[in-house]
Design an enzyme around this catalytic site. Sequence first.
Site, PDB file in Angstrom:
ATOM      1  N   GLU A  26      -2.880  -5.426  15.090  1.00 38.18           N
ATOM      2  CA  GLU A  26      -3.353  -6.690  15.645  1.00 38.18           C
ATOM      3  C   GLU A  26      -2.231  -7.551  16.191  1.00 38.18           C
ATOM      4  O   GLU A  26      -2.473  -8.501  16.946  1.00 38.18           O
ATOM      5  CB  GLU A  26      -4.161  -7.486  14.601  1.00 38.18           C
ATOM      6  N   ASP A  99      -4.127  -5.173   9.231  1.00 40.70           N
ATOM      7  CA  ASP A  99      -3.745  -5.613   7.885  1.00 40.70           C
ATOM      8  C   ASP A  99      -4.701  -5.075   6.816  1.00 40.70           C
ATOM      9  O   ASP A  99      -5.882  -4.830   7.090  1.00 40.70           O
ATOM     10  CB  ASP A  99      -3.713  -7.140   7.821  1.00 40.70           C
ATOM     11  N   ASP A 101      -6.346  -6.301   4.361  1.00 46.68           N
ATOM     12  CA  ASP A 101      -7.329  -7.149   3.692  1.00 46.68           C
ATOM     13  C   ASP A 101      -8.657  -7.074   4.434  1.00 46.68           C
ATOM     14  O   ASP A 101      -8.822  -6.311   5.383  1.00 46.68           O
ATOM     15  CB  ASP A 101      -6.823  -8.594   3.601  1.00 46.68           C
ATOM     16  N   GLU A 103     -10.091  -9.182   6.412  1.00 48.60           N
ATOM     17  CA  GLU A 103      -9.980  -9.603   7.808  1.00 48.60           C
ATOM     18  C   GLU A 103      -9.467  -8.459   8.662  1.00 48.60           C
ATOM     19  O   GLU A 103      -9.977  -8.194   9.755  1.00 48.60           O
ATOM     20  CB  GLU A 103      -9.054 -10.820   7.918  1.00 48.60           C
ATOM     21  N   TYR A 334       2.910  -7.437   1.834  1.00 43.83           N
ATOM     22  CA  TYR A 334       1.852  -8.267   2.409  1.00 43.83           C
ATOM     23  C   TYR A 334       1.779  -9.593   1.683  1.00 43.83           C
ATOM     24  O   TYR A 334       1.796  -9.659   0.449  1.00 43.83           O
ATOM     25  CB  TYR A 334       0.515  -7.536   2.315  1.00 43.83           C
ATOM     26  N   ARG A 336      -0.562 -12.112   1.789  1.00 45.99           N
ATOM     27  CA  ARG A 336      -1.828 -12.719   1.368  1.00 45.99           C
ATOM     28  C   ARG A 336      -2.339 -11.942   0.162  1.00 45.99           C
ATOM     29  O   ARG A 336      -3.043 -10.952   0.297  1.00 45.99           O
ATOM     30  CB  ARG A 336      -2.854 -12.709   2.513  1.00 45.99           C
ATOM     31  N   HIS A 381      -3.519  -5.627  -4.236  1.00 44.53           N
ATOM     32  CA  HIS A 381      -2.205  -5.621  -3.596  1.00 44.53           C
ATOM     33  C   HIS A 381      -1.120  -5.806  -4.647  1.00 44.53           C
ATOM     34  O   HIS A 381      -1.378  -6.148  -5.793  1.00 44.53           O
ATOM     35  CB  HIS A 381      -2.100  -6.769  -2.585  1.00 44.53           C
TER      36      HIS A 381
END
Length: 876
Positions: A26, A99, A101, A103, A334, A336, A381
Amino acid sequence: MEDEGSYIETSGMAKVDKARHLVIVESPHKAGTLKRYLGSDYLVEATKGHVVDLPKAGLGVDVDNDFEPQYEDISGRKSVVGKLRAEARKAERIFLATDPDREGEAIAYHIARKLGYPEEDGRFKRVRFTEVTRQAVLAAMADPGSIDHQRVDAQQARRVLDRLVGYGLSPLLWKKISPVDPVSRQPLSAGRVQSVAVRLTVLRELERRSFRRSEYWDLRANLQADGGAFEARLCSLDGRSLATGQDFDRTTGALRDGKLFLVLDEQGAAEAAERLAEAPFAVAGVKHKESQRSPYEPFRTSTLQKEANLKLNLRATETMRIAQRLYESGHITYMRTDSAHLSEQAIDAIRDRVESQFGGDFLSAKPRRFKTRSKSAQEAHEAIRPAGVAMHSAEELGLTGREGALYALIWKRTLACQMANARLHLVTVTVEADGAEFRASGKTIEFPGFFRAYVEGTDDPEAALENREEFLPALAEGDRLECLALLPEQHQTQSPPRYTQPSLTDALEAAGVGRPGTYAPILANVVDRGYVRVHGKQLVPTFTAFAVTQLLERHFDDLVDLDFTSAMEEALDKIAAGHIDWHEYLRRFYSGEKGFARRLERKESEIDAREASTLLFEDLDPIHVRIGRFGPFLARAVGDETLTASIPPDVAPADLTSELADEILRRKQEGGEPLGTDAGTGLPVFCLTGRFGPFVQLGEQETGGEKPKRVSLPKGMVAEEVDLVTAVGLLSLPRELGRHPDSGGPVKAGIGRYGPYVVHDGEYRSLERQDDVLTVGMERALELLSQPKRGRRRSAPRLLRELGEHSDDGNPVQVLDGRYGPYVKHGKTNASLPKGLSAEEVTLERAQELLAARKARGGSKGRRRGSRGRRRDSKG
């Protein structure tokens, strides 16, 4: 079609013979990093975020068709999608490496659909890695998986749920309170998590309103022993313990149990000091204690934001933007995450670095493993740590500036978590004198342990070690002491502290509300929308926030309840795990007689707009606070008349007392005390503050009469500095400086719409910052008038940032620095950034919202033409 066995290892990289593979991420920056790891068989392309989104206008959810989202193509991505389609037709494999997650899962899913992804097409592979390192990327590429549709469902459910709540409640706020916040001029909005965050700040402000400050005194004794001087504090007198701050209730400020404690006032403290002045002082006891401190767990998203704010003074959005860059560059894992977990490989690497950096003595006896404490962690994570196994420092990676500072913070915290405990030696000394007992405490660090790498709240561990130590001389029971001084000291209880961005994040996380990726945008949004203003680091809720919270508490109390919102988050987690069908969950929430939609219908007719925009503070009665078109104001009924006065913008809700409210109304009614009388007219001269700031006024405003002459204060001049001479000078503007040597026409100085100026024969020139409109002379005026006219655009706006392509037409959206501050630009449309939103924080999505709102309002000329046109039409 090849099976997984067709992969062969070549030069440490997974390859497929005679095939070209497409890797989709992305972020262009992330794409650049992956290109360094993958060979010529792999083409890496970036989508620049989502390729589809819910429409910006309208609900965008088909509630009659199982809540299906009505996604629209983001037009700025059309060329990107077209290129990806062309490359996908030639690709043997298509790796979706967004990513890890929810999203990222949704982005991968929508990209795949745009490329014609059917379930049976085995070319599409999903790869996930939590660090953008060569080893992690190649391992993920060698063992790809498939799109997790349950996680996509959870992400879609969140978007739809937030859209249903926000698009349902926001129009209600516009009708019942105000279409826009009077100060920020942004449309009022409600949100599933946003409104809970706002409510927390309001509840804390209410605690501050109800808090009553208490005063207490104690005595500080400066004592001398053979080994040196030290300080001790009075802790009891005649057998009764002195009250300290912790003995007062945190929310009310009252003493918890007055019978147990002695509260000294100023006179009592002075009398005690006088009584003990000649008394003998002696050591009554010495206690020694060994203590240990354990290191903190590695960073989660919330703790990283908190420490970055404390140590680096970074806002949450700034922290996440820098961390994103570090992640995409392959420097950290990562960012988040609400997990404190570390992989075994990472633990081994950290311990190796600790031993080489500090020595084996500083390594913990056995590996430390941390459990996630979050109420409901979303993903499995790791914690945020340096990526890979080398554990390089910022200096070794060549990182500088804010990226280097944030990385160094993560690096130090990560190393500290595997270091030995700090060992401390604590000493408590009790001193007696004529029925009084004093106490002194000392602390020395026997072994610094993890303090050597990391001390919370400071970026200089060495300095922190020195500050942590408190030395006492060697003392023994029975030692006689000399009292050098007895000093009474005043203390006051402190009202509950307002939230800061980190502490509000802590509160949301502890309650299980929101998720790591949502905290920063939520905090930015509540500031941007005008629900809180940032004072120092405090989040001060506005009166508009009180009105919105009051309406939601009265009519939609479940939607601002912490437990209910936390349960929603848990339901989304269960959707991601496949335990709940997302359509069924939304049906239960939205549909039916007791569903959200029916509640909205009923409440729209039940809620009285005047009541909704009125805040009833019992301690202000009979004065009410109301939210009006131009901001919050006070209202008090006096007979048949209602007195009103605007609340100054710097008055926080907790600070609005009945005395202050009376004073604001009185000043408005009386018009303030005059500075004096103008000699020429005999009228009083006032310096007042209005909706647009301070101004001077000649004469009083008569009810129904002509408005008196007023002049705004020039920029940089404050009301407190204005005297009668200055005020009369301002009111006399424009003033004539003399006659122009060429034309003989008058040259004048005055203040206009765009500030102070000089003018001759219709030619205006703005005064510079160093010029004073009241004292500028003819020579300076002629100098300015001789310069070429620059107009209001003194210089070309400076480009600050390129945000990307607009979703409507693909043209660029930019952030520029203009004469009146930063603004966003798209085509011919400009929109100023609202107060509290910096040029560094604004996102493409937020910029498009501002531009759309600006376009809907139209330019000032367009508004005037439109209004005249409507009036002509109405006349037929």
